[in-house]
Write a protein that holds these residues in place. Sequence first.
Motif, mmCIF file in Angstrom:
data_model
loop_
_atom_site.group_PDB
_atom_site.id
_atom_site.type_symbol
_atom_site.label_atom_id
_atom_site.label_comp_id
_atom_site.label_asym_id
_atom_site.label_seq_id
_atom_site.Cartn_x
_atom_site.Cartn_y
_atom_site.Cartn_z
ATOM 1 N N MET A 190 -15.679 -21.902 -4.763
ATOM 2 C CA MET A 190 -14.644 -21.195 -4.067
ATOM 3 C C MET A 190 -15.293 -20.480 -2.895
ATOM 4 O O MET A 190 -16.349 -19.863 -3.040
ATOM 5 N N THR A 191 -14.668 -20.542 -1.748
ATOM 6 C CA THR A 191 -15.153 -19.847 -0.563
ATOM 7 C C THR A 191 -14.131 -18.808 -0.149
ATOM 8 O O THR A 191 -12.950 -19.115 0.006
ATOM 9 N N LEU A 192 -14.586 -17.580 -0.004
ATOM 10 C CA LEU A 192 -13.729 -16.487 0.437
ATOM 11 C C LEU A 192 -13.970 -16.248 1.916
ATOM 12 O O LEU A 192 -15.110 -16.035 2.331
ATOM 13 N N THR A 193 -12.918 -16.288 2.707
ATOM 14 C CA THR A 193 -13.010 -16.005 4.139
ATOM 15 C C THR A 193 -11.890 -15.060 4.530
ATOM 16 O O THR A 193 -10.864 -14.989 3.859
ATOM 17 N N GLY A 194 -12.096 -14.322 5.588
ATOM 18 C CA GLY A 194 -11.065 -13.436 6.092
ATOM 19 C C GLY A 194 -11.544 -12.003 6.156
ATOM 20 O O GLY A 194 -12.741 -11.725 6.112
ATOM 21 N N PHE A 195 -10.582 -11.102 6.274
ATOM 22 C CA PHE A 195 -10.875 -9.688 6.437
ATOM 23 C C PHE A 195 -10.204 -8.882 5.337
ATOM 24 O O PHE A 195 -9.111 -9.221 4.890
ATOM 25 N N PRO A 205 -17.067 -6.616 -2.714
ATOM 26 C CA PRO A 205 -17.649 -6.978 -4.015
ATOM 27 C C PRO A 205 -16.611 -7.067 -5.131
ATOM 28 O O PRO A 205 -16.782 -7.846 -6.071
ATOM 29 N N ILE A 206 -15.545 -6.325 -5.013
ATOM 30 C CA ILE A 206 -14.477 -6.399 -6.014
ATOM 31 C C ILE A 206 -13.811 -7.765 -5.964
ATOM 32 O O ILE A 206 -13.566 -8.393 -6.988
ATOM 33 N N ALA A 207 -13.517 -8.239 -4.753
ATOM 34 C CA ALA A 207 -12.891 -9.555 -4.607
ATOM 35 C C ALA A 207 -13.811 -10.659 -5.118
ATOM 36 O O ALA A 207 -13.364 -11.592 -5.793
ATOM 37 N N VAL A 208 -15.100 -10.547 -4.809
ATOM 38 C CA VAL A 208 -16.068 -11.557 -5.259
ATOM 39 C C VAL A 208 -16.126 -11.582 -6.785
ATOM 40 O O VAL A 208 -16.052 -12.644 -7.407
ATOM 41 N N HIS A 259 -17.596 -15.054 2.524
ATOM 42 C CA HIS A 259 -17.584 -14.935 3.982
ATOM 43 C C HIS A 259 -16.559 -13.886 4.397
ATOM 44 O O HIS A 259 -15.996 -13.962 5.495
ATOM 45 N N LEU A 260 -16.310 -12.913 3.513
ATOM 46 C CA LEU A 260 -15.366 -11.846 3.824
ATOM 47 C C LEU A 260 -16.022 -10.826 4.737
ATOM 48 O O LEU A 260 -17.228 -10.603 4.682
#
Length: 52
Positions: free
Chosen positions: A1-6, A14-17, A32-33
Amino acid sequence: MTLTGFVQHRGLIPIAVRLCESADGVVDVTNHLAADADADADADNMEGTPEP
């Protein structure tokens, strides 16, 4: 899974990860947040400022 955005605050990254890493079926999380600089600057300026 790749996280991108703001996100609004850098502390949310770190919470989202961790949330994504704990989801069933997720093998790897690539982060990549970035934090919204304006929102973080506003929050930093408000810390320790007494209410009028």
